[in-house]
Design a protein around this motif. Structure first.
Motif, mmCIF file in Angstrom:
data_model
loop_
_atom_site.group_PDB
_atom_site.id
_atom_site.type_symbol
_atom_site.label_atom_id
_atom_site.label_comp_id
_atom_site.label_asym_id
_atom_site.label_seq_id
_atom_site.Cartn_x
_atom_site.Cartn_y
_atom_site.Cartn_z
ATOM 1 N N ALA A 10 -35.160 51.735 8.285
ATOM 2 C CA ALA A 10 -34.370 52.089 7.111
ATOM 3 C C ALA A 10 -34.166 50.841 6.262
ATOM 4 O O ALA A 10 -34.151 49.721 6.771
ATOM 5 N N LEU A 11 -34.026 51.055 4.980
ATOM 6 C CA LEU A 11 -33.815 49.957 4.040
ATOM 7 C C LEU A 11 -32.382 50.003 3.526
ATOM 8 O O LEU A 11 -31.880 51.065 3.173
ATOM 9 N N ASP A 12 -31.746 48.846 3.494
ATOM 10 C CA ASP A 12 -30.404 48.756 2.927
ATOM 11 C C ASP A 12 -30.482 48.913 1.415
ATOM 12 O O ASP A 12 -31.489 48.570 0.795
ATOM 13 N N ASP A 13 -29.410 49.426 0.835
ATOM 14 C CA ASP A 13 -29.320 49.553 -0.614
ATOM 15 C C ASP A 13 -29.326 48.180 -1.278
ATOM 16 O O ASP A 13 -28.947 47.182 -0.669
ATOM 17 N N MET A 14 -29.732 48.172 -2.515
ATOM 18 C CA MET A 14 -29.572 47.004 -3.381
ATOM 19 C C MET A 14 -28.451 47.337 -4.349
ATOM 20 O O MET A 14 -28.062 48.492 -4.490
ATOM 21 N N GLU A 15 -27.972 46.322 -5.011
ATOM 22 C CA GLU A 15 -26.925 46.507 -5.997
ATOM 23 C C GLU A 15 -27.423 45.940 -7.321
ATOM 24 O O GLU A 15 -28.104 44.922 -7.334
ATOM 25 N N VAL A 16 -27.119 46.622 -8.396
ATOM 26 C CA VAL A 16 -27.462 46.122 -9.722
ATOM 27 C C VAL A 16 -26.165 45.671 -10.376
ATOM 28 O O VAL A 16 -25.173 46.407 -10.393
ATOM 29 N N ALA A 17 -26.161 44.432 -10.852
ATOM 30 C CA ALA A 17 -24.951 43.841 -11.424
ATOM 31 C C ALA A 17 -25.259 43.228 -12.784
ATOM 32 O O ALA A 17 -26.366 42.742 -13.027
ATOM 33 N N LEU A 18 -24.254 43.250 -13.640
ATOM 34 C CA LEU A 18 -24.351 42.639 -14.958
ATOM 35 C C LEU A 18 -23.529 41.367 -14.950
ATOM 36 O O LEU A 18 -22.352 41.374 -14.587
ATOM 37 N N MET A 19 -24.157 40.264 -15.338
ATOM 38 C CA MET A 19 -23.470 38.976 -15.390
ATOM 39 C C MET A 19 -23.406 38.507 -16.834
ATOM 40 O O MET A 19 -24.389 38.615 -17.571
ATOM 41 N N SER A 20 -22.250 37.981 -17.221
ATOM 42 C CA SER A 20 -22.040 37.435 -18.558
ATOM 43 C C SER A 20 -21.852 35.928 -18.448
ATOM 44 O O SER A 20 -21.169 35.453 -17.543
ATOM 45 N N ALA A 21 -22.448 35.199 -19.376
ATOM 46 C CA ALA A 21 -22.321 33.741 -19.382
ATOM 47 C C ALA A 21 -20.856 33.351 -19.587
ATOM 48 O O ALA A 21 -20.159 33.966 -20.395
ATOM 49 N N PRO A 22 -20.396 32.359 -18.844
ATOM 50 C CA PRO A 22 -19.005 31.904 -19.019
ATOM 51 C C PRO A 22 -18.748 31.473 -20.465
ATOM 52 O O PRO A 22 -19.585 30.830 -21.080
ATOM 53 N N GLY A 23 -17.611 31.874 -20.974
ATOM 54 C CA GLY A 23 -17.233 31.465 -22.313
ATOM 55 C C GLY A 23 -17.899 32.240 -23.433
ATOM 56 O O GLY A 23 -17.688 31.927 -24.601
ATOM 57 N N THR A 24 -18.707 33.235 -23.105
ATOM 58 C CA THR A 24 -19.358 34.027 -24.143
ATOM 59 C C THR A 24 -18.322 34.969 -24.742
ATOM 60 O O THR A 24 -17.811 35.851 -24.058
#
Length: 180
Positions: free
Chosen positions: A146-160
């Motif tokens: 079985a394969l573990d799930d992946m997670e999709v995340a959104l990252m924003s640059a600091p100070g943007t």
């Protein structure tokens, strides 16, 4: 993502976007170097690096048919080049299960990988929702771990703080949460 970007462009026609598609680790390196305002990445569930989890992505082994796996042979893998997170997920799962494997085909594009699977060169890992018509999802009946799930995340640059960046971030999160 094409629908998400199209709807953002339609609702914000004066905002110019520059979109880069690359392997997660390459995106993270360039993000750390300040090249991007936002990155949408694949990562281990609740993994390091911050960001906002947008969705979890169940993964499956994908093949053209069951005959690709033959007893007493190495599992032929169709993967992206190193440092692909799916490639690492596949080899780690097979190693943990004590199964021998080999890289049968490497491609930087999803279309290239799918063509190799379609040609019967090997199996690949895909999000369950992205298994194309004509492919099958293999499982433990096929002696694959079985394969573990992946997670999709959104990252924003600091100070943007630029309003277009904030609007795009909100748009991506809202759109992808509705889709998943």
């Amino acid at each position: 993502m094409p629908d998400v970007l199209r709807s953002f462009r339609e609702s914000h026609p004066r905002v110019s976007l520059e979109v880069t598609c690359d392997l997660t680790l390459n995106l993270l390196d360039r993000f750390a170097a300040g090249e991007f305002d936002l990155v949408l990445i694949k990562r281990e569930p609740q993994g390091p690096g911050g960001g906002l989890r947008v969705w979890r992505e169940p993964l499956v082994w994908a093949a053209i048919d069951h005959t690709i796996l033959r007893e007493d042979e190495q599992v032929p893998l169709v993967v992206s080049p190193h440092p692909c997170v799916y490639r690492k997920r596949a080899t780690t799962a097979l190693d943990r299960a004590g199964l021998r494997w080999r890289i049968a085909y490497t491609s930087t594009s999803l279309a290239g990988a799918q063509a190799a699977v379609r040609a019967g060169l090997g199996i690949s890992i895909l999000p369950r929702e992205m298994v194309p018509h004509g492919f099958i999802a293999l499982d433990d009946k096929d002696a694959l771990p079985a394969l573990d799930d992946m997670e999709v995340a959104l990252m924003s640059a600091p100070g943007t703080t630029a309003p277009p960046v904030a609007r795009l971030s909100e748009h991506i999160v809202r759109s992808l949460e509705r889709a998943h």
